[in-house]
Design an enzyme around this catalytic site. Structure first.
Site, PDB file in Angstrom:
ATOM      1  N   THR A   1       0.824  -1.217   0.000  1.00 47.28           N
ATOM      2  CA  THR A   1       0.000   0.000   0.000  1.00 47.28           C
ATOM      3  C   THR A   1       0.855   1.264   0.000  1.00 47.28           C
ATOM      4  O   THR A   1       0.569   2.219  -0.733  1.00 47.28           O
ATOM      5  CB  THR A   1      -0.876   0.019   1.276  1.00 47.28           C
ATOM      6  OG1 THR A   1      -1.275  -1.305   1.589  1.00 47.28           O
ATOM      7  CG2 THR A   1      -2.071   0.926   1.117  1.00 47.28           C
TER       8      THR A   1
ATOM      9  N   HIS B   1      -8.674  -0.177   2.904  1.00 47.63           N
ATOM     10  CA  HIS B   1      -8.452  -1.624   3.039  1.00 47.63           C
ATOM     11  C   HIS B   1      -9.802  -2.365   3.079  1.00 47.63           C
ATOM     12  O   HIS B   1      -9.835  -3.572   3.309  1.00 47.63           O
ATOM     13  CB  HIS B   1      -7.711  -1.943   4.337  1.00 47.63           C
ATOM     14  CG  HIS B   1      -6.270  -1.515   4.363  1.00 47.63           C
ATOM     15  ND1 HIS B   1      -5.371  -1.844   3.380  1.00 47.63           N
ATOM     16  CD2 HIS B   1      -5.572  -0.815   5.284  1.00 47.63           C
ATOM     17  CE1 HIS B   1      -4.178  -1.354   3.689  1.00 47.63           C
ATOM     18  NE2 HIS B   1      -4.276  -0.722   4.840  1.00 47.63           N
TER      19      HIS B   1
ATOM     20  N   ARG C   1      -0.125  -9.214  -3.129  1.00 45.06           N
ATOM     21  CA  ARG C   1       1.208  -9.717  -2.788  1.00 45.06           C
ATOM     22  C   ARG C   1       1.112 -11.182  -2.370  1.00 45.06           C
ATOM     23  O   ARG C   1       0.062 -11.616  -1.858  1.00 45.06           O
ATOM     24  CB  ARG C   1       1.768  -8.885  -1.621  1.00 45.06           C
ATOM     25  CG  ARG C   1       3.220  -9.139  -1.328  1.00 45.06           C
ATOM     26  CD  ARG C   1       3.718  -8.282  -0.181  1.00 45.06           C
ATOM     27  NE  ARG C   1       5.168  -8.377  -0.067  1.00 45.06           N
ATOM     28  CZ  ARG C   1       5.860  -7.899   0.939  1.00 45.06           C
ATOM     29  NH1 ARG C   1       5.250  -7.265   1.936  1.00 45.06           N
ATOM     30  NH2 ARG C   1       7.165  -8.033   0.978  1.00 45.06           N
TER      31      ARG C   1
ATOM     32  N   SER D   1       5.178 -10.003   6.834  1.00 42.14           N
ATOM     33  CA  SER D   1       5.204  -8.547   6.964  1.00 42.14           C
ATOM     34  C   SER D   1       4.193  -8.080   8.021  1.00 42.14           C
ATOM     35  O   SER D   1       4.493  -7.229   8.856  1.00 42.14           O
ATOM     36  CB  SER D   1       4.888  -7.922   5.595  1.00 42.14           C
ATOM     37  OG  SER D   1       4.972  -6.526   5.663  1.00 42.14           O
TER      38      SER D   1
ATOM     39  N   LYS E   1      11.787  -4.431   4.865  1.00 39.34           N
ATOM     40  CA  LYS E   1      12.814  -4.961   3.954  1.00 39.34           C
ATOM     41  C   LYS E   1      12.452  -4.745   2.493  1.00 39.34           C
ATOM     42  O   LYS E   1      13.329  -4.637   1.640  1.00 39.34           O
ATOM     43  CB  LYS E   1      13.013  -6.456   4.195  1.00 39.34           C
ATOM     44  CG  LYS E   1      13.743  -6.765   5.476  1.00 39.34           C
ATOM     45  CD  LYS E   1      14.188  -8.199   5.455  1.00 39.34           C
ATOM     46  CE  LYS E   1      14.976  -8.579   6.680  1.00 39.34           C
ATOM     47  NZ  LYS E   1      15.115 -10.036   6.772  1.00 39.34           N
ATOM     48  N   GLY E   2      11.153  -4.818   2.205  1.00 40.91           N
ATOM     49  CA  GLY E   2      10.707  -4.627   0.819  1.00 40.91           C
ATOM     50  C   GLY E   2      11.246  -5.693  -0.127  1.00 40.91           C
ATOM     51  O   GLY E   2      11.539  -5.405  -1.271  1.00 40.91           O
TER      52      GLY E   2
ATOM     53  N   TRP F   1       3.863   1.805  -1.035  1.00 35.90           N
ATOM     54  CA  TRP F   1       4.510   1.988  -2.336  1.00 35.90           C
ATOM     55  C   TRP F   1       3.506   2.480  -3.374  1.00 35.90           C
ATOM     56  O   TRP F   1       3.770   3.425  -4.124  1.00 35.90           O
ATOM     57  CB  TRP F   1       5.123   0.651  -2.756  1.00 35.90           C
ATOM     58  CG  TRP F   1       6.045   0.701  -3.929  1.00 35.90           C
ATOM     59  CD1 TRP F   1       6.619   1.810  -4.493  1.00 35.90           C
ATOM     60  CD2 TRP F   1       6.522  -0.418  -4.678  1.00 35.90           C
ATOM     61  NE1 TRP F   1       7.419   1.447  -5.541  1.00 35.90           N
ATOM     62  CE2 TRP F   1       7.378   0.075  -5.673  1.00 35.90           C
ATOM     63  CE3 TRP F   1       6.309  -1.804  -4.592  1.00 35.90           C
ATOM     64  CZ2 TRP F   1       8.023  -0.769  -6.590  1.00 35.90           C
ATOM     65  CZ3 TRP F   1       6.958  -2.640  -5.498  1.00 35.90           C
ATOM     66  CH2 TRP F   1       7.799  -2.122  -6.484  1.00 35.90           C
TER      67      TRP F   1
HETATM   68  P1  A3P Z   1       8.108  -6.036   4.302  1.00 36.45           P
HETATM   69  O1  A3P Z   1       7.556  -6.048   5.692  1.00 36.45           O
HETATM   70  O2  A3P Z   1       8.124  -7.403   3.675  1.00 36.45           O
HETATM   71  O3  A3P Z   1       9.412  -5.359   4.166  1.00 36.45           O
HETATM   72  P2  A3P Z   1       1.988  -1.877   3.260  1.00 36.45           P
HETATM   73  O4  A3P Z   1       2.553  -0.692   2.610  1.00 36.45           O
HETATM   74  O5  A3P Z   1       0.785  -2.438   2.541  1.00 36.45           O
HETATM   75  O6  A3P Z   1       1.785  -1.685   4.703  1.00 36.45           O
HETATM   76  O7  A3P Z   1       3.076  -3.025   3.064  1.00 36.45           O
HETATM   77  C1  A3P Z   1       4.310  -2.917   3.699  1.00 36.45           C
HETATM   78  C2  A3P Z   1       5.322  -3.742   2.956  1.00 36.45           C
HETATM   79  O8  A3P Z   1       5.714  -3.036   1.758  1.00 36.45           O
HETATM   80  C3  A3P Z   1       6.585  -3.911   3.769  1.00 36.45           C
HETATM   81  O9  A3P Z   1       7.096  -5.190   3.383  1.00 36.45           O
HETATM   82  C4  A3P Z   1       7.442  -2.767   3.277  1.00 36.45           C
HETATM   83  O10 A3P Z   1       8.812  -2.933   3.505  1.00 36.45           O
HETATM   84  C5  A3P Z   1       7.103  -2.767   1.796  1.00 36.45           C
HETATM   85  N1  A3P Z   1       7.363  -1.463   1.163  1.00 36.45           N
HETATM   86  C6  A3P Z   1       7.157  -0.236   1.681  1.00 36.45           C
HETATM   87  N2  A3P Z   1       7.520   0.712   0.803  1.00 36.45           N
HETATM   88  C7  A3P Z   1       7.970   0.070  -0.298  1.00 36.45           C
HETATM   89  C8  A3P Z   1       8.511   0.513  -1.543  1.00 36.45           C
HETATM   90  N3  A3P Z   1       8.659   1.801  -1.813  1.00 36.45           N
HETATM   91  N4  A3P Z   1       8.869  -0.419  -2.441  1.00 36.45           N
HETATM   92  C9  A3P Z   1       8.744  -1.738  -2.176  1.00 36.45           C
HETATM   93  N5  A3P Z   1       8.252  -2.220  -1.009  1.00 36.45           N
HETATM   94  C10 A3P Z   1       7.861  -1.328  -0.078  1.00 36.45           C
END
Ligand code: A3P
Length: 321
Positions: A71, A129, A151, A159, A288-289, A73
């Protein structure tokens, strides 16, 4: 028995007391089952308020996801796409000083609290959501569009577990990964069942493909360009050939990349919704992404449990297995 909060005199607490509940992932906070979905009570309050009061404008576009699917991203990318003319000077771009969740309001939290006016830069973008079948009626009947980010269940689960551990009060014990998996597989997770959430939008896409656009986190992580281009087309801000030649698309991808956003001061040190019950450090949204980080946390058996449910639920639908 599930019911809507119909009588204006009925208190939210009274309403909650009639819903099925389960011990949640966060100590002392139960999740409540409403219209087939499990909610943290604060989010549920917002969902009910949105269902009762939100009047959509037909031009609005909703960025939708089950939590932890990308979300943050998606919000960053969509925001950067629609505001790119206004912020062509990237050195003063709002995303350098504002965390993405504050650039695009969440329907059931920010919008219902009226901490939003449609004069924001992000208009017509909103995020939610809420699963498709529980969206406020005016959104469905108003012809709004939806972008859905999907995902892999294993990475989304890992995550979510890390995120909810971060949201757990300091003096409380975290739910173990094993207990969390048990709950997740039973569907008891924030806005879960995970799979039913995805399917609600996938079904809507089948019925109206021009209104629902799917993005896949893993595909974007491997090669964001095609997904970002398609996203821009879908939300009505396509990149011109000149823009592509001038590298505008690349600059937006770089600006919104995990590597860039996670290293900004605002996202390393800032706090999201400070002072509220939902306050959390911004860096909790940037862990971690990675694709496949589940491998560092789940045993093969745990992974197989999740894969099996994915196969059962998504098999034959065309969704990635
Ligand atoms: P991880 O916990 O696996 O690192 P949301 O944004 O829906 O809350 O999801 C969070 C997940 O997206 C986290 O995964 C986070 O690190 C990852 N995320 C956040 N920003 C991102 C970006 N710019 N590019 C890729 N992944 C990203």
């Amino acid at each position: 028995e599930e019911q809507s909060l119909q009588k204006p005199t009925q208190s939210f607490e009274e309403f909650l007391s009639r819903l099925p509940r389960q011990c949640g992932w966060i100590p002392l906070i139960d999740f409540y089952h409403y219209q087939g979905c499990w909610y943290h009570p604060l989010f549920l309050r917002g969902v009910i308020a949105a269902q009762q009061h939100f009047e959509a404008q037909p031009t609005e576009i909703f960025l939708c996801s089950v939590p932890k699917s990308g979300t943050t991203w998606l919000k960053a990318l969509a925001f950067a796409i629609v505001t790119r003319t206004k912020y062509s000077d990237l050195s003063s771009h709002p995303l350098l000083s504002t965390m993405p969740h504050e650039c695009i309001p969440c329907l059931e939290i920010d919008v219902v609290r009226k901490e939003y006016s449609n004069q924001t830069d992000a208009f017509p973008l909103l995020a939610t959501h809420i699963p498709y079948h529980s969206l406020p009626k005016s959104i469905i009947s108003g012809g709004c569009k939806f972008v859905y980010i999907l995902r892999d269940a294993k990475d989304a689960f890992v995550s979510l577990w890390h995120f909810l551990c971060r949201a757990t009060p300091k003096d409380a014990t975290y739910v173990s990964l094993e207990e969390a998996l048990e709950l997740f597989c039973k569907g008891v997770s924030s806005y879960g069942p995970f799979w039913d959430h995805v399917l609600s939008f996938w079904k809507a896409r089948k019925e109206a493909p021009h209104r629902v656009h799917f993005l896949v986190y893993e595909e974007m992580r491997k090669d964001p360009l095609p997904s970002v281009k398609n996203l821009a087309d879908f939300i009505g801000h396509p990149f011109s050939v000149d823009e592509e030649n001038e590298g505008v698309l690349q600059k937006i991808m770089d600006l919104c990349s995990f590597e860039n956003l996670s290293n900004l001061d605002v996202n390393k040190k800032g706090r999201h919704r400070p002072g509220s019950m939902l306050a959390i450090d911004n860096n909790a949204f940037f862990r971690k992404g990675k694709i496949g980080d589940w491998q560092s946390h789940l045993t093969p058996e745990m992974a197989e449990r999740l894969d099996q449910i994915t196969r059962e639920k998504f098999g034959g639908t065309g969704l990635p297995l």
